[in-house]
Design a protein around this motif. Structure first.
Motif, mmCIF file in Angstrom:
data_model
loop_
_atom_site.group_PDB
_atom_site.id
_atom_site.type_symbol
_atom_site.label_atom_id
_atom_site.label_comp_id
_atom_site.label_asym_id
_atom_site.label_seq_id
_atom_site.Cartn_x
_atom_site.Cartn_y
_atom_site.Cartn_z
ATOM 1 N N GLY A 292 0.798 -1.215 0.000
ATOM 2 C CA GLY A 292 0.000 0.000 0.000
ATOM 3 C C GLY A 292 0.829 1.261 0.000
ATOM 4 N N SER A 293 2.100 1.156 -0.339
ATOM 5 C CA SER A 293 2.912 2.369 -0.315
ATOM 6 C C SER A 293 2.998 2.962 -1.714
ATOM 7 N N ILE A 294 3.229 4.253 -1.749
ATOM 8 C CA ILE A 294 3.317 4.953 -3.030
ATOM 9 C C ILE A 294 4.787 5.307 -3.263
ATOM 10 N N VAL A 295 5.220 5.226 -4.481
ATOM 11 C CA VAL A 295 6.626 5.499 -4.783
ATOM 12 C C VAL A 295 6.929 6.982 -4.568
ATOM 13 N N ARG A 296 8.133 7.291 -4.172
ATOM 14 C CA ARG A 296 8.506 8.703 -3.951
ATOM 15 C C ARG A 296 8.915 9.285 -5.287
ATOM 16 N N LEU A 297 7.949 9.593 -6.094
ATOM 17 C CA LEU A 297 8.262 9.926 -7.484
ATOM 18 C C LEU A 297 9.110 11.174 -7.661
ATOM 19 N N PRO A 298 8.839 12.296 -6.961
ATOM 20 C CA PRO A 298 9.690 13.467 -7.209
ATOM 21 C C PRO A 298 11.155 13.193 -6.927
ATOM 22 N N GLU A 299 11.414 12.401 -5.865
ATOM 23 C CA GLU A 299 12.814 12.133 -5.555
ATOM 24 C C GLU A 299 13.454 11.254 -6.607
ATOM 25 N N VAL A 300 12.692 10.265 -7.076
ATOM 26 C CA VAL A 300 13.241 9.374 -8.093
ATOM 27 C C VAL A 300 13.556 10.156 -9.354
ATOM 28 N N ILE A 301 12.657 11.097 -9.694
ATOM 29 C CA ILE A 301 12.899 11.873 -10.919
ATOM 30 C C ILE A 301 14.108 12.763 -10.754
ATOM 31 N N ALA A 302 14.279 13.336 -9.548
ATOM 32 C CA ALA A 302 15.457 14.174 -9.333
ATOM 33 C C ALA A 302 16.733 13.344 -9.488
ATOM 34 N N LEU A 303 16.716 12.138 -8.918
ATOM 35 C CA LEU A 303 17.893 11.277 -9.034
ATOM 36 C C LEU A 303 18.145 10.886 -10.480
ATOM 37 N N LYS A 304 17.055 10.592 -11.163
ATOM 38 C CA LYS A 304 17.187 10.127 -12.544
ATOM 39 C C LYS A 304 17.795 11.221 -13.404
ATOM 40 N N LYS A 305 17.388 12.476 -13.147
ATOM 41 C CA LYS A 305 17.920 13.552 -13.973
ATOM 42 C C LYS A 305 19.379 13.773 -13.668
#
Lengths: 528, 440
Positions: A292-305
């Motif tokens: 039931g957890s949601i991915v920490r998308l903003p952080e993942v995108i920051a890392l990815k960039k």
């Protein structure tokens, strides 16, 4: 009193409101995974230990023919072949799963909506075989089907248009996408999906599982690196394995672990040869269905960039269920959908149809295994997707879509708050419509499922091997089709069963909610 | 009193020290020095054998450029767009043609009864199932279809998958794991290849339909087994063949295979996607065609997308074999179940097949007719047996490169489309096929 203090040291509540990327979130991100109380863990292990001992005893009796053996046997002529299954592989199945087998595979005979009808089944030989008594258990509140926006219905505009298409086009297609199976309906649907997600183009396949396992190999191959979350779904793991790339696993939703892996990968290159990686692909899911957890998308995108990796987002459960407009986890966090390289999702859960989609397409149209070899989707299913998606987007002229998305969000928050207050241990993010409630002990898995069914509520229970061995749980899936009465009834029954089975493990004392301001439009809290 | 006791022990110790042999003392001394060295030496990690400074790491990260996620240099493929229902007459790109391209063998795509029953099921259940089989995704239509299939094929049990491709690709890894051996025909279709890849077993290919080659491989394996009997006792062996091959349109020699099975103790998995509903008196497939007892085949897998004009696939066999897939077939446990209207359509199609076994004879006559008519075409070779419903036309002489061949075949297909006959170019993923069939 003393025991409470003794065990309070094992209590731990994690609130992640501010991290080093706190400014990326436009709303507080609250997740909690309360730790297992020590006593409960010990008792659970003891429970499994006792079951294992009994398992060995029963196997011994069956081997010496003292007890009747119900399992199917190999053919006589093939007795001297190499055995098809090893005995110990099936130990768990024979001795633990069989006892509580009636909690799963319950057949239903109506629409899997908010209420459903179950076929009553009885077993006279302790779950080895089932018979159908012929009676139907009616109006069971359905807390198990993935019906987030309530589109699983047999009346209404979606069903009508699907009916029309059935009579006009038939049911099968009998050819692959690349040969002659590409109906104009498919093209229409794909354009619609692309518009819905805010991307350039999309492509749809007949099965969500197959979408993952057949398209990850088309995107990455040998010499590439896949960084996948610990708790990724089997289809993602299978797709990663079939692609032939190196796979490294980072801890669930843990950005420090991911960053460390990324840095190590880029600095050291491929193992042994130290050549640079061709591509790095981060594979995450929108909502993890067991936690039931949601991915920490903003952080993942920051890392990815920062590290120039690619992101593959599997929105199987989150599409349609999260976000103010129902567009999924991208919408929920308010990030740009072009930042995510590949978005994948399924139609089964929110749209009431079957299949999966993926974007970033021109390449995949020629290279995906599914487009080349597998038959295309069935026309009525396609029609259902088109109508339900139009409904969510509001293009059919009504506001039903918006209503449902809003209703789902309200239902989720309400249900979670009430369950917390009652004292159950609930995992996951406060906004996710998938709610795992911890049961821990093996006997309670079966007991919970059966007691709830006796009181006309259908729930899903999961144990090993889908979850770690002591963390078995019941999982509730909230739907926009659930009315407040249904939720209240379900909650009172859960509370009753919880008291009966002593499931209220939580050590938290309920605090007034500091994070969200009190909103007059939300449901009033009822003190029990 | 205590002090004297201690002193006494000390004296004992010193005495023992003097009385011990020399090598004993030297050994102990060396051991103590070794322990001291180990305690004080630093542990090292395998990764940091090259010591990079922080700045160097940052530079490496800055410099690294990945490849683009998808390469831009691929030929863009435009699909032919079909408007209207795909049945005997099909409208491609605006032109109405006779349909020789879909796998609609029994013509059931357009059947009114099938459509009506699908409609009734839609009215009752809606479209989707909203869950996997384990979690309220099992409908009574699924159970009915499974019993119906089992009865039709005269086996004990059947299991349904929601996607034809995934059927055999999930069935093989459920039984065959790392360390097992699978003998496969070279012309196996792509879904079998994916299943083999997912199973991580040792794969041995034998030449297409060549029983001597297979026997040779089996004999070699037997010799290996004699050398290592303990390992042989736990290594499972399977043969995977297709009833009617998609890629070459001919039939596997099943009686010989069954003999080999009992001689060398291997199990047979039979994939009947093309032959289910086509071969045999009642349409039961290649086992009925050859008159073999169906219990001899361990697993029969087929997809319902060809003759039974629905979507999905099934496996059937004895309960001992099939029941295992209910917990370990990945495409079964972890994926949503087949939409009930498609299952209802399949039930209706099966009923039609049972009531009217003449359609199979009609189909066979027509196949023979077409085969004879196409046999003498100049420049093109006809691949397949006379009663196969899907035939391949191959170029007799290749033009040199695969691309040129594909171009020529494409022009042939386009020409036929102009003349209102729909054919199709068989598509393969060039890089991923193990043994690439020639263009057809």
């Amino acid at each position: 009193m003393l025991s409470e203090y003794l065990f309070s040291f094992s209590f731990w509540f994690q609130v992640n409101v501010a991290s080093q990327y706190g400014t990326l979130y436009n709303r507080p991100f609250v997740e909690s995974f309360e730790e297992t109380p020590m006593l409960v863990a010990v008792l659970t292990y003891m429970g499994y230990g006792i079951l294992t001992i009994f398992g060995y005893l029963r196997d011994f009796l069956r081997h010496w023919k003292i007890e009747k053996c119900h399992i199917a046997r190999e053919k006589e002529e093939q007795k001297d072949f190499v055995p098809l299954y090893q005995d110990f592989e099936n130990f768990y199945t024979r001795n633990l799963y069989m006892r509580i087998r009636d909690s799963w595979n319950r057949p239903i005979c109506s629409v899997p909506g908010a209420k459903m009808d179950l076929l009553e089944q009885a077993s006279h030989d302790f779950n080895w075989t089932f018979e159908y008594t012929g009676r139907i258990v009616q109006d069971v509140i359905n807390l198990g089907s993935y019906n987030y926006l309530g589109f699983a219905e047999n009346t209404g505009p979606c069903a009508d248009s699907a009916a029309e298409v059935t009579m006009k086009y038939g049911v099968g297609v009998a050819s692959t996408r690349q040969e002659i199976g590409n109906l104009e309906k498919h093209e229409e649907m794909e354009k619609l999906v692309a518009r819905f997600l805010g991307v350039e183009s999309a492509m749809a396949f007949g099965m969500g599982f197959a979408t993952n396992s057949m398209n990850i190999p088309a995107l990455v191959g040998k010499g590439c690196l896949i960084l996948s979350d610990e708790l990724n779904h089997t289809s993602l793991v299978l797709g990663a394995r079939l692609s032939g790339s190196t796979i490294r696993v980072f801890k669930h939703n843990n950005m420090q672990s991911l960053e460390k892996l990324l840095r190590d990968a880029i600095v050291h290159g491929q193992p042994r040869t130290h050549r640079p990686w061709k591509k790095i692909l981060i594979v995450v899911e929108g909502i993890y269905s067991m936690e039931g957890s949601i991915v920490r998308l903003p952080e993942v995108i920051a890392l990815k960039k920062r590290y120039r990796a690619y992101l593959y987002l599997d929105e199987a459960h989150s599409i349609g269920a999260l976000g103010p407009r129902g567009r999924g986890v991208v919408d929920y966090f308010g990030v740009d959908s072009h930042d995510v390289d590949v978005m994948m999702g399924t139609f089964t859960k929110s749209f009431g149809a079957a299949g999966g989609y993926i974007e970033l397409i021109e390449y995949l149209r020629s290279h995906s295994h599914s487009a080349v070899y597998a038959t295309s989707m069935s026309p009525p299913v396609v029609e259902q997707i088109i109508t339900s998606m139009k409904c969510i987007m509001g293009e059919d002229g009504t506001t039903i879509g918006c209503e449902r998305v809003r209703q789902l969000a309200e239902n989720t928050v309400y249900f979670r708050k009430r369950l917390r207050k009652m004292g159950f241990i609930i995992y996951g993010n406060k906004d996710s419509p998938v709610i795992p409630m911890m049961l821990y002990m093996p006997a309670k898995i079966g007991a919970f499922g059966r007691e709830m069914l006796k009181r006309n509520i259908g729930v899903v229970v999961v144990g090993f091997p889908a979850t770690p061995i002591i963390e078995s749980r019941a999982r509730f899936c909230i739907s926009a089709a659930h009315t407040k009465d249904m939720l209240d009834r379900a909650l009172s029954v859960i509370s009753e069963v919880g008291d009966l089975l002593q499931l209220k493990y939580s050590r938290r004392r309920m605090q007034p909610s500091l994070v969200r301001p009190f909103d007059n439009n939300m449901y009033e809290d009822i003190d029990d | 009193n205590m002090a004297s006791g201690q002193q006494w022990v000390l004296v004992e110790m010193v005495q023992a020290f003097y009385e011990a042999p020399a090598y004993h003392l030297i050994l102990e001394g060396i051991l103590i020095l070794w322990i001291i060295r180990l305690v004080f030496s630093k542990t090292y990690k395998l990764h940091e054998t090259s010591k990079l400074t922080e700045k160097e790491k940052e530079d490496l990260i800055e410099e690294w450029q990945p490849e683009p996620l998808v390469s831009k240099d691929h030929p863009s493929l435009s699909y032919d767009v079909v408007t209207g229902p795909p049945s005997h007459k099909i409208i491609i790109n605006g032109k109405e043609c006779i349909n020789f391209a879909s796998f609609n063998f029994l013509g059931l795509l357009d059947n009114e009864r099938v459509k009506v029953s699908a409609l009734a099921s839609l009215k009752k259940y809606g479209v989707g199932t909203c869950g996997p089989r384990g979690f309220y995704g099992t409908f009574d239509v699924h159970l009915e279809l499974e019993t119906h299939l089992a009865k039709f094929m005269k086996t004990e049990e059947a299991i349904i998958y929601s996607y034809g491709f995934a059927t055999i690709a999930s069935a093989i890894p459920a039984y065959s794991k790392r360390g097992d051996i699978i003998f496969v025909d070279e012309a196996a279709c792509f879904s079998i290849q994916k299943g083999l890849q997912a199973s991580r077993s040792l794969i041995k290919y034998f030449k297409h339909n060549d029983m001597e080659d297979l026997e040779r491989l089996l004999k070699e394996q037997e010799l290996e087994d004699h050398k290592n009997p303990r390992k042989a006792r736990v290594t499972r062996k399977f043969i995977v063949v297709e009833g009617l091959y998609i890629n070459t349109a001919d039939i596997c020699p099943l009686p010989k295979l069954v003999k080999l099975k009992y001689k060398y103790k291997v199990r047979i998995f039979l994939e009947e996607s093309m032959s289910f509903g086509v071969l045999g008196e009642h349409g039961r497939g290649v086992t009925e065609h050859f008159g073999i007892n169906i219990e001899d085949i361990d697993l029969i897998s087929a997809n319902m997308e060809n003759a039974v004009a629905s979507i999905g696939g099934f496996c059937c066999g004895r309960s001992f074999v099939i029941d295992h897939q209910r917990l370990s077939g990945q495409g079964y446990c972890f994926s949503a179940s087949l939409p009930p209207m498609l299952a209802a359509a399949a039930i209706e199609a099966l009923s039609i097949m049972e009531e009217d076994p003449d359609i199979f004879t009609v189909l066979r006559e027509k196949c023979k007719h077409v085969y004879k008519a196409l046999e003498g075409t100049p420049g093109l070779k006809l691949v397949g047996v006379p009663f196969a419903p899907a035939l391949h036309l191959q170029l007799e002489r290749s033009l040199g490169s695969r691309d040129a061949d594909m171009q020529l075949l494409r022009t042939i297909v386009d020409h036929c489309l102009e003349r209102r006959v729909a054919l199709t170019l068989a598509r393969y993923l060039e890089k991923d096929e193990r043994f690439l069939p020639p263009p057809r």
